[in-house]
Structure formats: C-alpha cells, structure tokens
Design an enzyme around this catalytic site. Structure first.
Site, mmCIF file in Angstrom:
data_model
loop_
_atom_site.group_PDB
_atom_site.id
_atom_site.type_symbol
_atom_site.label_atom_id
_atom_site.label_comp_id
_atom_site.label_asym_id
_atom_site.label_seq_id
_atom_site.Cartn_x
_atom_site.Cartn_y
_atom_site.Cartn_z
ATOM 1 N N CYS A 1 27.735 -30.614 -29.408
ATOM 2 C CA CYS A 1 28.380 -30.918 -30.695
ATOM 3 C C CYS A 1 28.969 -32.317 -30.690
ATOM 4 O O CYS A 1 29.265 -32.870 -31.742
ATOM 5 C CB CYS A 1 29.495 -29.918 -30.980
ATOM 6 S SG CYS A 1 28.885 -28.251 -31.115
ATOM 7 N N ASN B 1 24.611 -23.697 -26.011
ATOM 8 C CA ASN B 1 24.447 -25.046 -25.428
ATOM 9 C C ASN B 1 25.315 -25.271 -24.191
ATOM 10 O O ASN B 1 24.949 -26.023 -23.292
ATOM 11 C CB ASN B 1 24.664 -26.143 -26.481
ATOM 12 C CG ASN B 1 26.050 -26.152 -27.077
ATOM 13 O OD1 ASN B 1 26.766 -25.145 -27.033
ATOM 14 N ND2 ASN B 1 26.442 -27.266 -27.642
ATOM 15 N N GLU C 1 41.015 -26.679 -28.511
ATOM 16 C CA GLU C 1 40.810 -25.947 -27.256
ATOM 17 C C GLU C 1 41.088 -26.903 -26.105
ATOM 18 O O GLU C 1 40.803 -28.096 -26.205
ATOM 19 C CB GLU C 1 39.375 -25.438 -27.169
ATOM 20 C CG GLU C 1 39.053 -24.431 -28.258
ATOM 21 C CD GLU C 1 37.683 -23.801 -28.100
ATOM 22 O OE1 GLU C 1 36.733 -24.500 -27.714
ATOM 23 O OE2 GLU C 1 37.572 -22.598 -28.381
ATOM 24 N N GLU D 1 35.146 -24.385 -33.941
ATOM 25 C CA GLU D 1 34.641 -25.686 -33.529
ATOM 26 C C GLU D 1 33.203 -25.711 -33.988
ATOM 27 O O GLU D 1 32.334 -25.095 -33.387
ATOM 28 C CB GLU D 1 34.800 -25.830 -32.011
ATOM 29 C CG GLU D 1 34.588 -27.231 -31.511
ATOM 30 C CD GLU D 1 33.221 -27.382 -30.911
ATOM 31 O OE1 GLU D 1 32.992 -26.880 -29.807
ATOM 32 O OE2 GLU D 1 32.366 -28.016 -31.572
HETATM 33 C C1 SIN Z 1 30.096 -28.604 -27.514
HETATM 34 O O1 SIN Z 1 29.010 -29.123 -27.617
HETATM 35 O O2 SIN Z 1 30.512 -27.814 -28.373
HETATM 36 C C2 SIN Z 1 31.008 -28.841 -26.337
HETATM 37 C C3 SIN Z 1 30.807 -30.128 -25.712
HETATM 38 C C4 SIN Z 1 31.861 -30.460 -24.690
HETATM 39 O O3 SIN Z 1 32.723 -29.639 -24.366
HETATM 40 O O4 SIN Z 1 31.814 -31.589 -24.222
#
Ligand code: SIN
Length: 502
Positions: A308, A173, A482, A274
């Site tokens: 996410c 993604n 992170e 994550e």
């Molecule tokens: C993710 O969807 O895991 C990362 C999203 C983000 O860094 O904003």
C-alpha cells in the site's frame, strides 16, 4: 484462577518450537478456541503457489456459523484475558516474538510458497512481523491513565481499558506483518481477536496460531477463521455486524473498506482502516540522482509493487528527468525475475492473474495516451502470474496508472516543472497513505513534507515502516494508526472514575 493458569503455561512453554520443515506448517484446519477445526460441512478451499500454479494444499472453508462460534469463544476468553496483568501479557508476547525469530527461515519459506515474494523479502517480513510482538509486549506495561486535580472535594481518575473482542480482516501482501501489527496491539491491551486472513495466504496466519499456541497464549484469545473467496463476504459481514465484536480493524482496498464501514456502523463499532494508497514519489532538481533512483526502485518494486506504500507515481523535475529515467531503466533491467525460492531472484510473481490484468490494462492505457515503454511492459515469458518489471516515461497524469493504485511492478514517470505543480499533482487524489520525495534543499524539505496530504512521508528515504512509528493514512485511506506508541490506543477506551467526598 486465570493468572495461575497463565503462569503454569509460561513455565512449561519450551524455549524453542520443534524444528519443522516449512511444509509442516501447511495446516488444513482453522483455529478456534485453541482447537484445530474443520468447516461444519467439511468443505475446504485450495491454496496455490503463484510461482508455479501448483496446489500447495487445502484449508477449511468456514462460514457464518463457525465465525459466530469463533466470536463467542473470543468473547468468553476476553473476560479472563483482560484481567491478566500487563506483565503476563508481555511475557507471552515476548515468547511469540522469540519463536517467530527462531523459526524465521521456515516461516519465510512458507510465505514465499503461498505469496510469491522472494525469500530474502519474506525473511525480512518475518522479522518485521515479529517486531510488533516485541514492541507491543513492552507497550502493554505503559497504558497509563491520569488524575485530574482541578476539582473541589473530588478527584477525577481516567483509566484505559481494553475494548473487547477485536475483529481483524487482513490482506495477502504482508501475510504475517499485517496480522501481528494488529494482534500484538490487541493482545497487549487485553483484547481477544478473531482474524480472517486473506484466502490467498491462510498458511502464514495459521503458522502464527501455532506459534501463539506454543508460546502459551490461552485458548480463545486468538482465533483464525479461514474461508474461500466465495465465503469471505459473509464471514466479514458477521465480524462487522456482531454485537459481541467491539472493534474492527481492516487492511485492504478502499472499495471493500467502504462496505465494511457501512456494516460496522450497524453496531457503532470502533474501526481502524488502512485502505488504498497512491503514493507520489517526487524527485526535485536538487536531489542526488543516483540516491533518488535507488530509492524510487526500492519504493516501487518491493514485493513486486504490491504494498500500500509502494511509490505509485514517480514525478521528476525537468532538469534531471532525462538522466533519472535512463538510470531508472538501467536499474530495473538488473532485476532477476523468477520463483522466489530460488537464490538470486529479486522479483517473484504477482499474487494472481487478476493482479496481472490490472497492470496490463494500466500499461495499455498509458501507452495509448502517449507514454513510452522504457523497459518491460508485458507479461513475463515465465507465464503464471509473472509480469516484466516495467518503467514508462512521459505518462500523462490523466492515465489510469496515475489515478489508480497499480499494485504491481510498473513505474510511471511524470515530468514536472515547479514545486507547486508537483505538490498539486501529488495531492490530486482521494487517498493519502505514503508520500516520498528527494531534495537537498532544506526549506523545500520542510515545505513539501508539510504540504503532502498523506499519513507517512519519506524524505530522501523509501523504507519508512517500522514497529516504532505510526502507520496509517488520510482521506479515503482510512482512519486510525497502527504501530508506534499510538497503535495500542486503537484497542483501548478511556473510563473516567470520579472519587467524591474526599
Ligand atoms: C501495506 O502494504 O499495507 C503495509 C506496508 C508496510 O507495512 O510497509
């Protein structure tokens, strides 16, 4: 020896990458120990453009033997890379940052071609991804230790050292950002890396290897093991179980994370994970409705809902529910769905048909339980993996759409009456990555921010990720952070040295 080599590399590194058309980034080989390699059996797998269904190219399909080789090479390189000065590592990371920025347009086109997100979003991701190199270049110089004074005739010194080889398994993604957020921290700390990118988006990972090579990153420090869907579990298992890998970092689903955690336990590895989210987006009566609608639209539909941290459940208080739902449907109707390469497109395809099926099932389930379709609700007439941006009203909290991460362009609206009820619904799940809410009541803002069981909170704000702040979740979203000043800790360990007889 190594320091001299690195300095020579720095001197001869060109200021710019040769100008490439994005198709020149379509590398067919994996990257191990500074060499572009094929699979031992010559096998390759197909990468498709999700907007057209066409084959973009074929990439080396590596397996167990090649992964072990990559790990060995990363292990060998670690013993020289860890001894470079922080300044040298900083210089190389800064070059990697600069080269990404200079090549933003083509790297973004490559990403849109393999992942589907609209070009403007892909350009944004390239800058986001590059920012982790810049941030960790600076952090490399700040891995301080300390001295403990409270000992008679002795002094206790604590230093921080790189953990060793870091295995990284990354998602499709954010094909660049989720690599650089891990790799930037690892390289800055003095670790070397073996990266297994998602099988849907290997080209963005390989382009990052080209950039690292141009920036003068020594052979073996960054290795990319590409593999097909079929070979991926075996490759992941080798990374998790190898005694030469000291640390494993994974971004992906909770289900896969649980498997990898068990495998990593066999060598008691350091892990950061994550995993899935199910972000609540709460809108209280005191909120400004237009701002809340704009925020919810952004938090839900960025990357076609495939992040996410995407708002997964939109909870709206009774007093403004009707106005909010009407305005949300109007805003979503304005989206332009199409191939992300085309100007003006705001919503591209989903990554593949499995992703479309999941959204489709959730819509059917919610409607069967009494939800109303305000807009969208079905596959898009463009075919392939396009789905209509969808808003559902009056979704019961028992619906799949509220219990599972959607990872697609569907916003379920849930009505609530009190703050306590909203917080209870928000927290009633096994994961906790992001949570958002809109309110103009300062006491409520403090209360709700503290009560949400998540790792990241957006208050009247829906774009919250940045290289300068810690990213990660609670519950079954995983462990570790992170980015921010904490991100480098994941790749460092403490060592206490006792100086006696002083
Ligand atoms: C993710 O969807 O895991 C990362 C999203 C983000 O860094 O904003």
């Amino acid at each position: 020896m190594f320091a001299i080599h690195t300095l020579q590399v720095l001197k001869r590194t060109p200021a710019r990458l040769p100008v490439r058309h994005y198709t020149q980034y379509l590398k067919e080989h994996a990257y191990i120990n500074g060499a572009w390699v094929s699979a031992k059996d010559g096998n390759t797998f197909t990468v498709k453009n999700p907007a057209t269904g066409e084959e973009l190219g074929r990439v080396a399909d590596l397996g167990v033997a090649e992964t072990q080789d990559a790990i060995q090479k990363a292990y060998d390189a670690f013993y020289t890379w860890r001894d470079t000065s922080a300044k040298e590592r900083c210089e190389i990371l800064k070059k990697m940052f600069a080269l990404m920025v200079q090549n933003q347009d083509d790297l973004a086109k490559l990403m849109t071609a393999e992942q589907g997100k609209p070009l403007a979003e892909a350009k944004g991701e390239i800058m986001y991804a590059a920012s982790f190199y810049e941030w960790f270049a600076e952090e490399a110089k700040r891995t301080y230790g300390d001295v403990s004074p409270a000992m008679t005739g002795k002094r206790g010194i604590t230093i921080r050292q790189p953990v060793g080889v870091a295995g990284m398994i990354t998602p499709w993604n954010f094909p660049s950002g989720m690599i650089t957020r891990k790799l930037g921290a690892a390289l800055a700390a003095g670790c070397t890396a073996v990266i297994k990118p998602a099988e849907d988006t290997p080209y963005s990972a390989l382009a990052l290897a080209m950039i690292a090579e141009e920036a003068g990153l020594p052979a073996g420090c960054m290795n990319i093991v590409t593999s097909s869907r079929e070979n991926t579990p075996a490759v992941g298992k080798v990374i998790c179980e190898s005694p030469l890998v000291a640390k494993m970092s994974f971004t992906g689903s909770t289900a896969t994370g649980k498997i990898l955690l068990k495998q990593a336990a066999s060598t008691v590895k350091r892990v950061s994970m994550e995993l899935g989210g199910n972000a609540p987006f709460l809108v209280f009566d005191s909120a400004d409705v237009d701002t809340a609608v704009a925020g919810a639209v952004l938090a839900k539909f960025r990357n076609m809902g495939q992040t996410c941290v995407c708002a997964n459940r939109i909870l709206v208080q009774d007093g403004i529910y009707d106005e909010f739902s009407k305005k949300m449907a109007v805003a979503v109707e304005k989206f332009v769905v199409g191939n992300g390469m085309e100007a003006g497109v705001t919503q591209g395809p989903l990554i593949n048909d499995k992703a479309v099926q999941k959204v489709e099932n959730q819509v059917k389930d919610a409607v069967a339980l009494g939800a109303k379709v305000l807009i969208g609700g079905k596959r898009h007439e463009l075919g392939h993996s396009f789905f209509e941006p969808t808003v559902l009203a009056d979704v019961p909290k028992e619906a799949l759409a509220c219990r599972e991460e959607t990872f697609g362009p569907m916003a379920p609206l849930i009505r609530f009456k009190t703050e306590e009820e909203a917080v209870a619904i928000a927290n009633a799940c096994n994961v906790g990555l992001a949570g958002y809410f809109c309110s103009n009541n300062i006491s409520q803002i403090w209360r709700v921010a503290e009560k949400l069981e998540v790792g990241l909170v957006g208050v009247n704000e829906s774009i919250i990720s940045a290289e300068t702040t810690p990213f990660g979740g609670v519950k079954e979203t995983g462990m570790g952070r992170e980015g921010g000043k904490y991100g480098i800790d994941e790749y460092l360990q403490y060592k206490y040295i006792c100086f006696g007889n002083i």
